[in-house]
Design a protein around this motif. Sequence first.
Motif, PDB file in Angstrom:
ATOM      1  N   THR A 175      41.232  -7.853  12.517  1.00  0.00           N
ATOM      2  CA  THR A 175      42.665  -7.834  12.763  1.00  0.00           C
ATOM      3  C   THR A 175      43.376  -8.694  11.735  1.00  0.00           C
ATOM      4  OG1 THR A 175      44.415  -8.217  14.406  1.00  0.00           O
ATOM      5  CG2 THR A 175      42.603  -9.783  14.388  1.00  0.00           C
ATOM      6  N   TYR A 176      44.553  -8.232  11.324  1.00  0.00           N
ATOM      7  CA  TYR A 176      45.401  -9.016  10.432  1.00  0.00           C
ATOM      8  C   TYR A 176      46.511  -9.652  11.260  1.00  0.00           C
ATOM      9  CZ  TYR A 176      48.973 -10.218   7.021  1.00  0.00           C
ATOM     10  OH  TYR A 176      49.922 -10.887   6.301  1.00  0.00           O
ATOM     11  N   ILE A 177      46.691 -10.977  11.134  1.00  0.00           N
ATOM     12  CA  ILE A 177      47.663 -11.726  11.918  1.00  0.00           C
ATOM     13  C   ILE A 177      48.760 -12.231  10.988  1.00  0.00           C
ATOM     14  CG2 ILE A 177      48.005 -13.694  13.465  1.00  0.00           C
ATOM     15  CD1 ILE A 177      44.958 -13.501  14.066  1.00  0.00           C
ATOM     16  N   THR A 178      49.994 -11.815  11.224  1.00  0.00           N
ATOM     17  CA  THR A 178      51.097 -12.252  10.384  1.00  0.00           C
ATOM     18  C   THR A 178      51.460 -13.701  10.696  1.00  0.00           C
ATOM     19  OG1 THR A 178      52.895 -11.621  11.872  1.00  0.00           O
ATOM     20  CG2 THR A 178      52.012  -9.888  10.438  1.00  0.00           C
ATOM     21  N   LEU A 179      52.079 -14.364   9.742  1.00  0.00           N
ATOM     22  CA  LEU A 179      52.482 -15.758   9.950  1.00  0.00           C
ATOM     23  C   LEU A 179      53.567 -15.879  11.011  1.00  0.00           C
ATOM     24  CD1 LEU A 179      52.501 -17.196   6.316  1.00  0.00           C
ATOM     25  CD2 LEU A 179      50.768 -17.468   8.087  1.00  0.00           C
ATOM     26  N   ASP A 180      54.471 -14.910  11.074  1.00  0.00           N
ATOM     27  CA  ASP A 180      55.512 -14.962  12.088  1.00  0.00           C
ATOM     28  C   ASP A 180      54.910 -14.844  13.490  1.00  0.00           C
ATOM     29  OD1 ASP A 180      57.554 -15.308  10.283  1.00  0.00           O
ATOM     30  OD2 ASP A 180      57.992 -13.171  10.094  1.00  0.00           O
ATOM     31  N   ALA A 181      53.906 -13.998  13.642  1.00  0.00           N
ATOM     32  CA  ALA A 181      53.227 -13.892  14.936  1.00  0.00           C
ATOM     33  C   ALA A 181      52.485 -15.179  15.257  1.00  0.00           C
ATOM     34  CB  ALA A 181      52.266 -12.712  14.929  1.00  0.00           C
ATOM     35  N   LEU A 182      51.872 -15.755  14.241  1.00  0.00           N
ATOM     36  CA  LEU A 182      51.115 -16.992  14.439  1.00  0.00           C
ATOM     37  C   LEU A 182      52.019 -18.108  14.956  1.00  0.00           C
ATOM     38  CD1 LEU A 182      48.225 -18.073  14.028  1.00  0.00           C
ATOM     39  CD2 LEU A 182      48.941 -18.828  11.751  1.00  0.00           C
TER      40      LEU A 182
ATOM     41  N   PHE B 216      39.029 -12.337  11.708  1.00  0.00           N
ATOM     42  CA  PHE B 216      40.464 -12.609  11.687  1.00  0.00           C
ATOM     43  C   PHE B 216      40.904 -12.721  10.228  1.00  0.00           C
ATOM     44  CE2 PHE B 216      41.312 -14.861  16.040  1.00  0.00           C
ATOM     45  CZ  PHE B 216      40.818 -13.740  16.694  1.00  0.00           C
ATOM     46  N   ASP B 217      41.980 -12.031   9.896  1.00  0.00           N
ATOM     47  CA  ASP B 217      42.544 -12.071   8.550  1.00  0.00           C
ATOM     48  C   ASP B 217      43.953 -12.636   8.645  1.00  0.00           C
ATOM     49  OD1 ASP B 217      43.233 -11.648   5.891  1.00  0.00           O
ATOM     50  OD2 ASP B 217      43.694  -9.528   6.191  1.00  0.00           O
ATOM     51  N   CYS B 218      44.174 -13.778   7.998  1.00  0.00           N
ATOM     52  CA  CYS B 218      45.494 -14.419   8.057  1.00  0.00           C
ATOM     53  C   CYS B 218      45.660 -15.312   6.829  1.00  0.00           C
ATOM     54  CB  CYS B 218      45.624 -15.249   9.330  1.00  0.00           C
ATOM     55  SG  CYS B 218      47.224 -16.068   9.530  1.00  0.00           S
ATOM     56  N   ASP B 219      46.801 -15.193   6.174  1.00  0.00           N
ATOM     57  CA  ASP B 219      47.090 -16.018   5.002  1.00  0.00           C
ATOM     58  C   ASP B 219      47.785 -17.295   5.463  1.00  0.00           C
ATOM     59  OD1 ASP B 219      47.465 -17.007   2.496  1.00  0.00           O
ATOM     60  OD2 ASP B 219      48.906 -15.480   1.860  1.00  0.00           O
TER      61      ASP B 219
ATOM     62  N   ILE C 288      36.373 -15.454   9.063  1.00  0.00           N
ATOM     63  CA  ILE C 288      37.775 -15.493   8.665  1.00  0.00           C
ATOM     64  C   ILE C 288      37.866 -15.172   7.174  1.00  0.00           C
ATOM     65  CG2 ILE C 288      38.506 -17.145  10.419  1.00  0.00           C
ATOM     66  CD1 ILE C 288      38.360 -19.330   8.222  1.00  0.00           C
ATOM     67  N   THR C 289      38.993 -14.612   6.769  1.00  0.00           N
ATOM     68  CA  THR C 289      39.225 -14.391   5.351  1.00  0.00           C
ATOM     69  C   THR C 289      39.825 -15.641   4.730  1.00  0.00           C
ATOM     70  OG1 THR C 289      41.400 -13.452   5.826  1.00  0.00           O
ATOM     71  CG2 THR C 289      39.557 -11.917   5.624  1.00  0.00           C
ATOM     72  N   ILE C 290      39.522 -15.841   3.458  1.00  0.00           N
ATOM     73  CA  ILE C 290      39.997 -17.015   2.718  1.00  0.00           C
ATOM     74  C   ILE C 290      40.561 -16.530   1.392  1.00  0.00           C
ATOM     75  CG2 ILE C 290      39.339 -19.213   1.674  1.00  0.00           C
ATOM     76  CD1 ILE C 290      36.838 -18.920   3.744  1.00  0.00           C
ATOM     77  N   ARG C 291      41.833 -16.766   1.150  1.00  0.00           N
ATOM     78  CA  ARG C 291      42.430 -16.401  -0.133  1.00  0.00           C
ATOM     79  C   ARG C 291      41.934 -17.346  -1.225  1.00  0.00           C
ATOM     80  NH1 ARG C 291      43.915 -13.505   4.237  1.00  0.00           N
ATOM     81  NH2 ARG C 291      45.679 -12.112   3.829  1.00  0.00           N
ATOM     82  N   VAL C 292      41.993 -16.862  -2.464  1.00  0.00           N
ATOM     83  CA  VAL C 292      41.528 -17.683  -3.577  1.00  0.00           C
ATOM     84  C   VAL C 292      42.248 -19.026  -3.617  1.00  0.00           C
ATOM     85  CG1 VAL C 292      41.446 -17.856  -6.092  1.00  0.00           C
ATOM     86  CG2 VAL C 292      40.775 -15.733  -4.976  1.00  0.00           C
ATOM     87  N   HIS C 293      43.545 -19.028  -3.357  1.00  0.00           N
ATOM     88  CA  HIS C 293      44.307 -20.284  -3.436  1.00  0.00           C
ATOM     89  C   HIS C 293      43.967 -21.237  -2.295  1.00  0.00           C
ATOM     90  CE1 HIS C 293      47.172 -19.420  -0.147  1.00  0.00           C
ATOM     91  NE2 HIS C 293      47.089 -18.161  -0.544  1.00  0.00           N
ATOM     92  N   GLN C 294      43.183 -20.773  -1.309  1.00  0.00           N
ATOM     93  CA  GLN C 294      42.814 -21.619  -0.174  1.00  0.00           C
ATOM     94  C   GLN C 294      41.419 -22.228  -0.299  1.00  0.00           C
ATOM     95  OE1 GLN C 294      43.285 -18.551   2.759  1.00  0.00           O
ATOM     96  NE2 GLN C 294      45.369 -19.156   3.300  1.00  0.00           N
ATOM     97  N   VAL C 295      40.645 -21.819  -1.312  1.00  0.00           N
ATOM     98  CA  VAL C 295      39.239 -22.236  -1.353  1.00  0.00           C
ATOM     99  C   VAL C 295      39.078 -23.736  -1.551  1.00  0.00           C
ATOM    100  CG1 VAL C 295      38.379 -19.998  -2.147  1.00  0.00           C
ATOM    101  CG2 VAL C 295      39.005 -21.742  -3.837  1.00  0.00           C
ATOM    102  N   ASP C 296      40.049 -24.381  -2.190  1.00  0.00           N
ATOM    103  CA  ASP C 296      39.921 -25.819  -2.380  1.00  0.00           C
ATOM    104  C   ASP C 296      40.809 -26.618  -1.433  1.00  0.00           C
ATOM    105  OD1 ASP C 296      42.333 -25.233  -3.532  1.00  0.00           O
ATOM    106  OD2 ASP C 296      41.923 -26.191  -5.457  1.00  0.00           O
ATOM    107  N   ASP C 297      41.316 -25.948  -0.372  1.00  0.00           N
ATOM    108  CA  ASP C 297      42.028 -26.690   0.676  1.00  0.00           C
ATOM    109  C   ASP C 297      41.085 -27.717   1.287  1.00  0.00           C
ATOM    110  OD1 ASP C 297      44.216 -25.157   0.203  1.00  0.00           O
ATOM    111  OD2 ASP C 297      44.257 -24.162   2.158  1.00  0.00           O
ATOM    112  N   TYR C 298      41.639 -28.841   1.703  1.00  0.00           N
ATOM    113  CA  TYR C 298      40.812 -29.909   2.257  1.00  0.00           C
ATOM    114  C   TYR C 298      40.033 -29.442   3.478  1.00  0.00           C
ATOM    115  CZ  TYR C 298      39.400 -34.336   4.349  1.00  0.00           C
ATOM    116  OH  TYR C 298      38.662 -35.353   4.903  1.00  0.00           O
ATOM    117  N   GLU C 299      40.641 -28.569   4.266  1.00  0.00           N
ATOM    118  CA  GLU C 299      40.024 -28.127   5.514  1.00  0.00           C
ATOM    119  C   GLU C 299      40.281 -26.639   5.710  1.00  0.00           C
ATOM    120  OE1 GLU C 299      40.106 -29.462  10.262  1.00  0.00           O
ATOM    121  OE2 GLU C 299      41.586 -30.213   8.838  1.00  0.00           O
ATOM    122  N   TRP C 300      39.315 -25.958   6.337  1.00  0.00           N
ATOM    123  CA  TRP C 300      39.485 -24.561   6.697  1.00  0.00           C
ATOM    124  C   TRP C 300      39.483 -24.412   8.206  1.00  0.00           C
ATOM    125  CZ3 TRP C 300      35.269 -22.047   3.050  1.00  0.00           C
ATOM    126  CH2 TRP C 300      35.698 -22.161   1.724  1.00  0.00           C
TER     127      TRP C 300
END
Length: 333
Positions: free
Chosen positions: A111-118, A153-156, A185-197
């Motif tokens: 499922t893809y979850i939009t940020l507004d829904a989140l 779960f897929d969410c940016d 969960i899906t992880i965008r390229v710009h999220q791979v070096d986030d401190y936490e997932w």
Amino acid sequence: MKRRLLLLSSAVVLLLSMSASKHLAGQMTGCQQPQHANPTNAIYHWKTLFNPSAEELAFLEEHDVGRLYIRMFDIAPTRDDKVYDCVLPAPIATTRFDAPIPEGIEVIPTTYITLDALRLMEGSEAYYAQLIVDRLLAMASYNECGEIREVQFDCDWTESTFDIYAALTANAKSYLNDQGIELSITIRVHQVDDYEWPAANRGVVMLYNTGAIKHANTRNSILDVVDVMPYVRNGRNPNVDIPLDYAYPTFGWGVKFRNGEFHSIVSDPQSATLGEGETIRDERPTVEEVLTVKELFVKAFGEPYQSNIIYHLDNEELKNYTNDEISQIFSRN
């Protein structure tokens, strides 16, 4: 009382085929731990109709695809006029199944979850986690998708929505693991070096849509090695220790600009009609670009835990790549 009515209304929208989900969950109570790795080729199905063509079925067989990530629905804000004229997170664009799942292929309901829904789920993450999972499992059972070992779960997620999403996935993971099912969960390229997932049993790094699509000076927003390089220099995130798979693009599109400003995405740029002041940036990653990014990520993050994944099952897109090129993307070192 008002809050209770809102939640009950959301439940009515989300709990389609709930009885089938409960039956499926009951069948899995004997399996207490998530499944171990099962290496195989995999592909996404990202359409609202599941009815693979003869060419697409041949593709699955030709490339020994053993795992199919099927987007079942999106979660987006939906107006409920029956309860205080409110807006609630609810499923939209539900996939219809007009064909059976090919024999021998494992299905991962997604499922893809939009940020507004989140944002609308804040404070009720456990509640929505169970509703979403139940609906995914119900659809999988109703459409005879076989034994479900994983849900995705897929969410940016963003910095401002991270805590909400992390609470949602933590609850979904616990609920699924109790049934012997993994959460990815899906992880965008710009999220791979986030401190936490967010919490998950494992992740899929989406190695596409790496650039700024609306910027006129972007070379290729689907995939550009230059956009990927900054995120592989430091290697694996030491704060995150979950197995990773990788998803690669085998699609293209055109990006239309009008007087230098983003206008729209064009599915077939070759046949598009242009007006005054309009231009189209034709985007399609070459296999060489995909393999370069693949090499960079494998070197920085290791071989995929289970699968190299292709996005997505669409013959009109896949026919732009030879069987040998597809095999190179799928291959493991």
